[in-house]
Motif scaffolding. Structure first.
Motif, PDB file in Angstrom:
ATOM      1  N   HIS A 347       1.056  -1.283  -0.320  1.00 32.58           N
ATOM      2  CA  HIS A 347       0.350  -0.191  -0.170  1.00 32.58           C
ATOM      3  C   HIS A 347       1.092   1.042  -0.432  1.00 32.58           C
ATOM      4  N   ARG A 348       2.235   1.002   1.022  1.00 32.74           N
ATOM      5  CA  ARG A 348       3.304   1.966   0.595  1.00 32.74           C
ATOM      6  C   ARG A 348       3.391   2.504  -0.665  1.00 32.74           C
ATOM      7  N   PHE A 349       3.466   2.106  -1.211  1.00 31.26           N
ATOM      8  CA  PHE A 349       4.365   1.630  -3.207  1.00 31.26           C
ATOM      9  C   PHE A 349       2.762   2.956  -3.390  1.00 31.26           C
ATOM     10  N   LEU A 350       2.046   1.775  -3.642  1.00 36.84           N
ATOM     11  CA  LEU A 350       0.621   2.226  -4.443  1.00 36.84           C
ATOM     12  C   LEU A 350       0.509   3.281  -4.144  1.00 36.84           C
ATOM     13  N   SER A 351       0.391   3.692  -3.417  1.00 41.97           N
ATOM     14  CA  SER A 351      -0.267   4.982  -2.924  1.00 41.97           C
ATOM     15  C   SER A 351       0.459   6.248  -2.224  1.00 41.97           C
ATOM     16  N   ASN A 352       1.567   6.133  -2.524  1.00 41.89           N
ATOM     17  CA  ASN A 352       2.579   7.218  -2.575  1.00 41.89           C
ATOM     18  C   ASN A 352       2.896   7.643  -3.698  1.00 41.89           C
ATOM     19  N   LEU A 353       2.409   7.077  -5.211  1.00 47.41           N
ATOM     20  CA  LEU A 353       3.105   7.677  -5.901  1.00 47.41           C
ATOM     21  C   LEU A 353       2.483   9.182  -6.724  1.00 47.41           C
ATOM     22  N   THR A 354       2.716   9.590  -7.546  1.00 46.34           N
ATOM     23  CA  THR A 354       2.550  10.659  -8.208  1.00 46.34           C
ATOM     24  C   THR A 354       2.948  11.336  -9.079  1.00 46.34           C
ATOM     25  N   ALA A 355       2.345  11.876  -9.918  1.00 51.77           N
ATOM     26  CA  ALA A 355       2.405  12.479 -11.008  1.00 51.77           C
ATOM     27  C   ALA A 355       3.350  13.543 -10.926  1.00 51.77           C
ATOM     28  N   LEU A 356       4.501  13.513 -12.454  1.00 52.08           N
ATOM     29  CA  LEU A 356       5.136  14.366 -12.210  1.00 52.08           C
ATOM     30  C   LEU A 356       4.343  15.448 -13.178  1.00 52.08           C
ATOM     31  N   LEU A 357       4.261  16.322 -12.193  1.00 53.15           N
ATOM     32  CA  LEU A 357       3.974  17.708 -13.033  1.00 53.15           C
ATOM     33  C   LEU A 357       4.850  18.553 -14.388  1.00 53.15           C
ATOM     34  N   ARG A 358       4.436  18.428 -15.547  1.00 50.93           N
ATOM     35  CA  ARG A 358       5.424  18.928 -16.653  1.00 50.93           C
ATOM     36  C   ARG A 358       4.795  20.176 -17.072  1.00 50.93           C
ATOM     37  N   PRO A 359       4.996  21.563 -17.533  1.00 49.38           N
ATOM     38  CA  PRO A 359       4.521  22.447 -18.285  1.00 49.38           C
ATOM     39  C   PRO A 359       3.479  21.760 -19.654  1.00 49.38           C
ATOM     40  N   GLY A 360       2.720  22.167 -19.773  1.00 52.76           N
ATOM     41  CA  GLY A 360       1.825  22.041 -20.737  1.00 52.76           C
ATOM     42  C   GLY A 360       1.394  20.089 -20.975  1.00 52.76           C
ATOM     43  N   GLN A 361       1.723  19.849 -19.634  1.00 46.95           N
ATOM     44  CA  GLN A 361       0.945  18.437 -19.524  1.00 46.95           C
ATOM     45  C   GLN A 361      -0.755  18.090 -19.238  1.00 46.95           C
ATOM     46  N   PRO A 362      -1.850  17.927 -19.434  1.00 47.05           N
ATOM     47  CA  PRO A 362      -2.924  18.121 -18.632  1.00 47.05           C
ATOM     48  C   PRO A 362      -2.748  17.779 -17.172  1.00 47.05           C
ATOM     49  N   THR A 363      -3.355  18.448 -15.990  1.00 43.39           N
ATOM     50  CA  THR A 363      -3.514  17.483 -14.617  1.00 43.39           C
ATOM     51  C   THR A 363      -5.292  17.387 -15.016  1.00 43.39           C
ATOM     52  N   VAL A 364      -5.603  16.749 -13.654  1.00 42.65           N
ATOM     53  CA  VAL A 364      -6.916  16.258 -13.267  1.00 42.65           C
ATOM     54  C   VAL A 364      -7.861  17.362 -13.060  1.00 42.65           C
ATOM     55  N   PRO A 365      -9.269  16.732 -13.964  1.00 44.76           N
ATOM     56  CA  PRO A 365     -10.186  18.135 -13.997  1.00 44.76           C
ATOM     57  C   PRO A 365     -10.065  18.221 -12.825  1.00 44.76           C
ATOM     58  N   LEU A 366     -11.227  18.930 -12.772  1.00 49.75           N
ATOM     59  CA  LEU A 366     -11.412  19.688 -10.960  1.00 49.75           C
ATOM     60  C   LEU A 366     -13.261  19.666 -10.871  1.00 49.75           C
ATOM     61  N   ALA A 367     -13.624  19.851 -11.917  1.00 52.53           N
ATOM     62  CA  ALA A 367     -14.398  19.192 -12.638  1.00 52.53           C
ATOM     63  C   ALA A 367     -15.818  17.983 -11.963  1.00 52.53           C
ATOM     64  N   VAL A 368     -17.334  18.038 -11.961  1.00 49.01           N
ATOM     65  CA  VAL A 368     -16.996  16.199 -12.157  1.00 49.01           C
ATOM     66  C   VAL A 368     -18.697  16.347 -13.352  1.00 49.01           C
ATOM     67  N   ASP A 369     -18.262  16.017 -14.532  1.00 48.75           N
ATOM     68  CA  ASP A 369     -19.856  15.735 -14.501  1.00 48.75           C
ATOM     69  C   ASP A 369     -20.632  14.583 -14.857  1.00 48.75           C
ATOM     70  N   THR A 370     -20.281  13.336 -13.875  1.00 46.21           N
ATOM     71  CA  THR A 370     -20.648  12.322 -14.108  1.00 46.21           C
ATOM     72  C   THR A 370     -20.108  11.662 -13.185  1.00 46.21           C
ATOM     73  N   ARG A 371     -20.737  10.832 -11.891  1.00 47.30           N
ATOM     74  CA  ARG A 371     -20.048  10.069 -11.078  1.00 47.30           C
ATOM     75  C   ARG A 371     -21.748   8.459 -11.199  1.00 47.30           C
ATOM     76  N   MET A 372     -20.056   7.566 -10.767  1.00 41.92           N
ATOM     77  CA  MET A 372     -20.115   6.489 -10.175  1.00 41.92           C
ATOM     78  C   MET A 372     -19.779   5.968  -9.389  1.00 41.92           C
ATOM     79  N   PHE A 373     -20.346   4.905  -8.523  1.00 41.90           N
ATOM     80  CA  PHE A 373     -20.198   4.213  -7.479  1.00 41.90           C
ATOM     81  C   PHE A 373     -20.448   2.354  -8.086  1.00 41.90           C
ATOM     82  N   VAL A 374     -19.312   2.062  -8.249  1.00 39.07           N
ATOM     83  CA  VAL A 374     -18.984   0.660  -8.642  1.00 39.07           C
ATOM     84  C   VAL A 374     -18.534  -0.260  -8.282  1.00 39.07           C
ATOM     85  N   ALA A 375     -19.659  -1.044  -6.917  1.00 38.55           N
ATOM     86  CA  ALA A 375     -18.900  -2.211  -6.454  1.00 38.55           C
ATOM     87  C   ALA A 375     -18.734  -3.315  -7.133  1.00 38.55           C
ATOM     88  N   PHE A 376     -17.546  -3.925  -6.815  1.00 38.83           N
ATOM     89  CA  PHE A 376     -16.945  -4.792  -8.030  1.00 38.83           C
ATOM     90  C   PHE A 376     -16.191  -6.130  -6.938  1.00 38.83           C
TER      91      PHE A 376
END
Ligand code: C2O
Length: 590
Positions: A347-376
């Motif tokens: 869990h430490r490894f898998l949850s500690n990774l973060t994206a490298l921010l680079r100029p011009g690269q899209p990052t996470v959009p803040l407004a959400v249009d569609t929400r789903m809850f998928v129990a699997f």
């Protein structure tokens, strides 16, 4: 069908190099019988590409176009999927059988053609029909397009591809057929492998065990870019090299903030790129170990062994001018492997990774249009008519499900064909945005353990920002499932254990530099929240990347409204697949 092949040919002939200096890289893959010796057993015939295990590497520059002619010289139906490639406008080249294409029948050829524009890093290709993925797989490496835009990290001296796999002393197609007939999952593998080789830890005599071990030859103080791919069928791994540490620089072909670690965790479908400096004592050799990470509870049977490779330093035997005979080889240095149930390390490894921010690269959009809850997760379903042994035992079959729907591939018409040609009756559009009733997902016994087969897809609006809570259940057992989405990368906003709580969970979201992946290992009895922009028209599936769980239904479909489908019309007149149903055909082959 003739029309289909004609069109296909036209498409290939009409193909031209894409814009600018991008090259067209062409390969021919012959899928066929290959005889190989493993684990001191007599030679065994497996299905592989171009007589290689792993298969050939596709090595390209970003922006290049890849053309692969797949000649099926095997006795089985097969397709090839380019795991992690977006396939913008080329969805007919994505590869999942009965989703985007009919299976390639024995004796037939199918040509895949796609662009690598906008993607860099380590991906891979694998069969997307039955369990053939176990031996039909290889690496896809996309390096930056030119020297003026190099890696966003210090250039390595050399690169090394490490494909981690699973090996059965058995015909995997037969194993899968038995799993289908009985409703019980495929038995654990007989060994884990590194670049096709199990290593020297297996107690079999009379053979040269060193020859069953992959060698990574290094120069002292050089830096190596390890491209690690989990091509295993059902097993997440811990990856270690004794006396060496890593700096992770990418995961799933998305750059990460440099992350220092001495252990790498990689689930089936995922890749990790890591720099390793060869800074240990050159006179010794060092074990590379690949060991299983096991999360299922109640515990399921698994193969509790380790695959080994070895790091050898050039000139490690002694300095120049030393004429004394080489001393007998010492065993390589070995570091302890993490415990098989070491959730903390994973869990430490898998949850500690973060994206490298680079100029011009899209990052996470803040407004959400569609929400789903998928129990699997895994549940149970009635045995189907073809599951003869299962019916005889009167026990229900194991079934995967998402929001209580157990996904079944169509029998005759691929989803994409049905979608683009408006053929009804192939799938339904009612995949629900939440499970039918809420319950305590994380603790067994769960409700809704019983499920039934259907082919449900969720329609998405083009360009919508979609957020999905992936809630792992504990219906009959709980386990960390690697959930893979075709056609997209997604941002992993947060992950945790127990039931996802709206308010509390959202507080943990990383909305600055969340890691971007195409496959997320959702914690056992836990959840992960992903977000992506639905800007790639087509028909895609999201599924568990344990191969044992896809055919039993741990999947769902995502679809775009037809008026928004802008796919190059190559390859698409497949109509009804000649083999009424791929699976049945494989199963009745014996
Ligand atoms: Cu690598 Cu549908 O999978």
């Amino acid at each position: 069908m003739a029309r289909c092949w004609l069109l296909l040919l036209t498409c290939v002939v009409a193909s031209v190099a894409s814009s600018g200096h991008a090259a067209v890289v062409e390969h021919t893959f012959s899928v066929g019988n290959f005889s190989i010796r493993q684990l001191c057993k007599p030679p065994m015939v497996i299905t592989a590409v171009n007589n290689q295990l792993p298969g050939p590497t596709i090595y390209v520059h970003e922006g290049d176009t890849v053309v692969v002619h797949v000649d099926n010289n095997s006795p089985y139906n097969v397709t090839v999927h380019w795991h992690g490639i977006f396939q913008r406008g080329t969805q007919w080249a994505d590869g999942p059988e009965m989703v985007t294409q009919c299976p390639i029948r024995p004796g037939r050829r199918y040509t895949y053609r796609f662009s690598t524009a906008g993607q860099e890093g380590t991906l891979w290709w694998h069969a997307h029909s039955s369990l053939l993925r176990a031996t039909v797989h290889g690496a896809v490496v996309i390096v930056p397009s030119s020297g003026d835009r190099p890696f966003p990290f210090p250039s390595p001296d050399k690169e090394e591809i490490l494909l981690l796999g699973e090996w059965w002393n058995d015909d995997v197609v037969r194993l899968e057929r038995d799993a289908f007939l009985t409703g019980v999952p495929v038995r654990p593998a007989d060994a884990y492998t590194i670049n096709g080789k199990p290593g020297d830890v297996f107690k079999c005599s009379g053979s040269n065990r060193e020859s069953e071990m992959y060698k990574l030859k290094v120069q002292a103080n050089s830096t190596y870019l390890l491209r690690i791919i989990n091509a295993a069928v059902n097993t997440p791994f811990f990856f270690k090299v004794a006396a060496h540490t890593f700096t992770v620089v990418a995961a799933d072909a998305s750059y990460t903030t440099p992350y220092k670690t001495d252990v790498i965790v990689v689930s089936p479908g995922q890749t990790v790129d890591a720099l390793m400096v060869a800074a240990a004592t050159p006179s010794r050799r060092y074990y590379v170990t690949v060991s299983p990470y096991q999360t299922s509870f109640p515990p399921q049977p698994f193969r509790d062994t380790v695959a080994t490779a070895v790091v050898e330093y050039a000139d490690g035997g002694g300095s120049a001018g030393n004429t004394s005979p080489a001393p007998p080889r010492r065993r390589p240095v070995r570091a302890p492997t993490p415990k098989v149930h070491d959730v903390g390390t994973a869990h430490r490894f898998l949850s500690n990774l973060t994206a490298l921010l680079r100029p011009g690269q899209p990052t996470v959009p803040l407004a959400v249009d569609t929400r789903m809850f998928v129990a699997f997760g895994l549940g149970l379903a009635d045995c189907r008519p073809g599951q003869t042994k299962c019916r005889r035992s009167h026990a229900p079959a194991l079934a995967g499900s998402m929001n209580n729907a157990s996904f079944e591939l169509p029998a005759a018409v691929p989803l994409l064909t049905a979608h683009s040609e408006n053929i009804s009756g192939v799938y339904t559009r009612d995949f629900p945005d939440a499970p039918p009733v809420p319950f305590d997902f994380a603790r067994p016994p769960g409700r809704l353990a019983f499920t039934s087969k259907s082919t449900k897809v969720r329609t998405l609006r083009y360009n919508a920002t979609v957020e999905v809570v992936l809630q792992n259940t504990a219906l009959v057992a709980r386990e960390s499932h690697p959930i893979h989405l075709h056609g997209f990368n997604f941002f992993v906003l947060a992950q945790g254990f127990g039931n996802f709580e709206e308010g509390e969970g959202a507080k943990q979201y990383n909305l600055v530099n969340p890691q971007e992946r195409n496959t997320v290992a959702v914690p056992a009895g836990g959840w992960a929240v992903i977000r992506f922009v639905a800007n790639n028209p087509g028909m895609w599936i999201m599924h568990c990347h344990f191969d044992a769980h896809l055919p039993i239904g741990l999947a769902m479909g995502l679809r775009f409204r037809t008026d928004q489908l802008q796919i190059v019309p190559c390859h698409h007149h497949q109509g009804t697949c000649l083999t009424a149903d791929s699976l049945i055909e494989i199963f009745s082959f014996f």
